[in-house]
Design a protein around this motif. Structure first.
Motif, PDB file in Angstrom:
ATOM      1  N   VAL A  88       2.248  -3.072 -12.927  1.00  0.00           N
ATOM      2  CA  VAL A  88       1.500  -1.852 -12.600  1.00  0.00           C
ATOM      3  C   VAL A  88       0.060  -2.147 -12.181  1.00  0.00           C
ATOM      4  N   VAL A  89      -0.601  -3.063 -12.873  1.00  0.00           N
ATOM      5  CA  VAL A  89      -2.006  -3.349 -12.547  1.00  0.00           C
ATOM      6  C   VAL A  89      -2.166  -3.838 -11.105  1.00  0.00           C
ATOM      7  N   PRO A  90      -1.404  -4.861 -10.657  1.00  0.00           N
ATOM      8  CA  PRO A  90      -1.558  -5.286  -9.261  1.00  0.00           C
ATOM      9  C   PRO A  90      -1.147  -4.209  -8.262  1.00  0.00           C
ATOM     10  N   VAL A  91      -0.045  -3.469  -8.569  1.00  0.00           N
ATOM     11  CA  VAL A  91       0.408  -2.414  -7.656  1.00  0.00           C
ATOM     12  C   VAL A  91      -0.654  -1.330  -7.536  1.00  0.00           C
ATOM     13  N   LEU A  92      -1.286  -0.982  -8.644  1.00  0.00           N
ATOM     14  CA  LEU A  92      -2.348   0.028  -8.632  1.00  0.00           C
ATOM     15  C   LEU A  92      -3.516  -0.422  -7.755  1.00  0.00           C
ATOM     16  N   LEU A  93      -3.870  -1.689  -7.861  1.00  0.00           N
ATOM     17  CA  LEU A  93      -4.960  -2.224  -7.027  1.00  0.00           C
ATOM     18  C   LEU A  93      -4.585  -2.197  -5.548  1.00  0.00           C
ATOM     19  N   ILE A  94      -3.331  -2.543  -5.232  1.00  0.00           N
ATOM     20  CA  ILE A  94      -2.869  -2.520  -3.833  1.00  0.00           C
ATOM     21  C   ILE A  94      -2.888  -1.096  -3.293  1.00  0.00           C
ATOM     22  N   VAL A  95      -2.406  -0.141  -4.099  1.00  0.00           N
ATOM     23  CA  VAL A  95      -2.370   1.269  -3.687  1.00  0.00           C
ATOM     24  C   VAL A  95      -3.785   1.792  -3.421  1.00  0.00           C
ATOM     25  N   LEU A  96      -4.734   1.359  -4.249  1.00  0.00           N
ATOM     26  CA  LEU A  96      -6.118   1.831  -4.079  1.00  0.00           C
ATOM     27  C   LEU A  96      -6.754   1.338  -2.780  1.00  0.00           C
ATOM     28  N   ILE A  97      -6.381   0.124  -2.335  1.00  0.00           N
ATOM     29  CA  ILE A  97      -7.006  -0.412  -1.117  1.00  0.00           C
ATOM     30  C   ILE A  97      -6.123  -0.256   0.122  1.00  0.00           C
ATOM     31  N   SER A  98      -4.871   0.193  -0.076  1.00  0.00           N
ATOM     32  CA  SER A  98      -3.946   0.331   1.046  1.00  0.00           C
ATOM     33  C   SER A  98      -4.118   1.691   1.729  1.00  0.00           C
ATOM     34  N   PRO A  99      -4.176   1.698   3.080  1.00  0.00           N
ATOM     35  CA  PRO A  99      -4.346   2.972   3.792  1.00  0.00           C
ATOM     36  C   PRO A  99      -3.025   3.726   3.999  1.00  0.00           C
ATOM     37  N   GLY A 100      -1.887   3.068   3.904  1.00  0.00           N
ATOM     38  CA  GLY A 100      -0.594   3.706   4.214  1.00  0.00           C
ATOM     39  C   GLY A 100       0.061   4.363   3.026  1.00  0.00           C
ATOM     40  N   LYS A 101       0.304   5.683   3.121  1.00  0.00           N
ATOM     41  CA  LYS A 101       0.912   6.418   2.003  1.00  0.00           C
ATOM     42  C   LYS A 101       2.387   6.074   1.832  1.00  0.00           C
ATOM     43  N   MET A 102       3.090   5.869   2.942  1.00  0.00           N
ATOM     44  CA  MET A 102       4.515   5.552   2.859  1.00  0.00           C
ATOM     45  C   MET A 102       4.712   4.205   2.151  1.00  0.00           C
ATOM     46  N   PHE A 103       3.887   3.215   2.490  1.00  0.00           N
ATOM     47  CA  PHE A 103       3.945   1.905   1.841  1.00  0.00           C
ATOM     48  C   PHE A 103       3.669   2.040   0.342  1.00  0.00           C
ATOM     49  N   ASP A 104       2.679   2.866   0.017  1.00  0.00           N
ATOM     50  CA  ASP A 104       2.327   3.093  -1.384  1.00  0.00           C
ATOM     51  C   ASP A 104       3.501   3.683  -2.169  1.00  0.00           C
ATOM     52  N   MET A 105       4.200   4.635  -1.546  1.00  0.00           N
ATOM     53  CA  MET A 105       5.330   5.289  -2.212  1.00  0.00           C
ATOM     54  C   MET A 105       6.480   4.303  -2.425  1.00  0.00           C
ATOM     55  N   ILE A 106       6.763   3.480  -1.403  1.00  0.00           N
ATOM     56  CA  ILE A 106       7.844   2.495  -1.523  1.00  0.00           C
ATOM     57  C   ILE A 106       7.507   1.458  -2.590  1.00  0.00           C
ATOM     58  N   LEU A 107       6.257   0.983  -2.541  1.00  0.00           N
ATOM     59  CA  LEU A 107       5.820  -0.016  -3.512  1.00  0.00           C
ATOM     60  C   LEU A 107       5.889   0.533  -4.937  1.00  0.00           C
ATOM     61  N   SER A 108       5.387   1.743  -5.130  1.00  0.00           N
ATOM     62  CA  SER A 108       5.398   2.374  -6.460  1.00  0.00           C
ATOM     63  C   SER A 108       6.827   2.641  -6.926  1.00  0.00           C
ATOM     64  N   GLY A 109       7.685   3.124  -6.006  1.00  0.00           N
ATOM     65  CA  GLY A 109       9.083   3.412  -6.354  1.00  0.00           C
ATOM     66  C   GLY A 109       9.869   2.161  -6.717  1.00  0.00           C
ATOM     67  N   SER A 110       9.506   1.041  -6.099  1.00  0.00           N
ATOM     68  CA  SER A 110      10.221  -0.209  -6.381  1.00  0.00           C
ATOM     69  C   SER A 110      10.044  -0.649  -7.835  1.00  0.00           C
ATOM     70  N   LEU A 111       8.974  -0.181  -8.463  1.00  0.00           N
ATOM     71  CA  LEU A 111       8.735  -0.539  -9.869  1.00  0.00           C
ATOM     72  C   LEU A 111       9.841  -0.008 -10.782  1.00  0.00           C
ATOM     73  N   LEU A 112      10.460   1.120 -10.373  1.00  0.00           N
ATOM     74  CA  LEU A 112      11.533   1.703 -11.176  1.00  0.00           C
ATOM     75  C   LEU A 112      12.754   0.782 -11.249  1.00  0.00           C
ATOM     76  N   VAL A 113      12.881  -0.122 -10.289  1.00  0.00           N
ATOM     77  CA  VAL A 113      13.982  -1.086 -10.288  1.00  0.00           C
ATOM     78  C   VAL A 113      13.515  -2.440 -10.819  1.00  0.00           C
ATOM     79  N   VAL A 114      12.354  -2.881 -10.351  1.00  0.00           N
ATOM     80  CA  VAL A 114      11.861  -4.222 -10.677  1.00  0.00           C
ATOM     81  C   VAL A 114      11.541  -4.374 -12.166  1.00  0.00           C
TER      82      VAL A 114
END
Length: 197
Positions: A88-114
């Motif tokens: 969660v910590v690295p994903v949160l940092l990526i989401v904060l600096i990433s401009p793409g919302k779709m990428f953020d949603m996919i990345l965050s959703g992948s945590l439910l499996v990973v």
């Protein structure tokens, strides 16, 4: 110079004897012996040299104290925090600096499996490893063993953790067994033990 041993015979220390002489006297695994360097006597099976040369086996130390359900639950909670924090910590940092919302949603959703997959693999590796416990269990001084008190192997750890998944998928039915046996074992703990060390 070969190691010599004092042996307790009829309640009295005798010797020193060489290993060959001990063998001739019919040394048994439960007989008490010591070397000059040892502070106190030990049973013969406890001494690695005698086990190796005379073929003694070290009997299992079967635990008398089993980890309670609340201890194991707390250990599980600690493990979830550790695994979740790693992702969660690295994903949160990526989401904060990433401009793409779709990428953020996919990345965050992948945590439910990973995260759940990592959690299962982490348990298999740690419980069959040299520490016999996850970090959560180590904090609470719980070890995982088989029914004889020996460490479990990887295949047992896999079976244990697949059973744990079944317990969760059946809405906790496997966990209910905990309340109906004196060892407080759930369905996935019938081939091994969680005990406090």
């Amino acid at each position: 110079m070969a190691e010599t041993y004092i042996m307790v015979i009829a309640g009295k220390p005798e010797g020193p004897f060489t290993i060959t002489e001990l063998q001739a006297r019919g040394l048994k695994p439960a007989d008490f012996v010591k070397t000059e360097a040892m502070i106190d006597y030990k049973e013969a099976h406890e001494i690695a040299e005698l086990r190796e040369i005379l073929g003694f086996t070290k009997p299992p130390v079967i635990p008398q104290y089993f980890g309670s359900f609340d201890q194991r639950l707390l250990a599980s909670f600690i493990d979830w925090l550790i695994i979740t924090g790693v992702y969660v910590v690295p994903v949160l940092l990526i989401v904060l600096i990433s401009p793409g919302k779709m990428f953020d949603m996919i990345l965050s959703g992948s945590l439910l499996v990973v995260i759940p997959i990592t959690y299962v693999v982490y348990h298999i590796v740690m419980e069959s490893g040299p520490k016999q416990a996850t970090y959560g269990k180590q904090i609470l001084k719980i070890k995982v063993t088989d029914m004889q008190g020996y460490p479990i192997n990887t295949s047992t750890a896999i079976g244990r953790n697949l059973s744990k998944i079944f317990s969760v998928l059946t809405l906790g039915v496997g966990y209910l067994l905990n309340f109906f046996n004196k060892r407080q074992q759930c369905m996935h703990r019938y081939d091994c033990r969680d005990f406090g060390g």
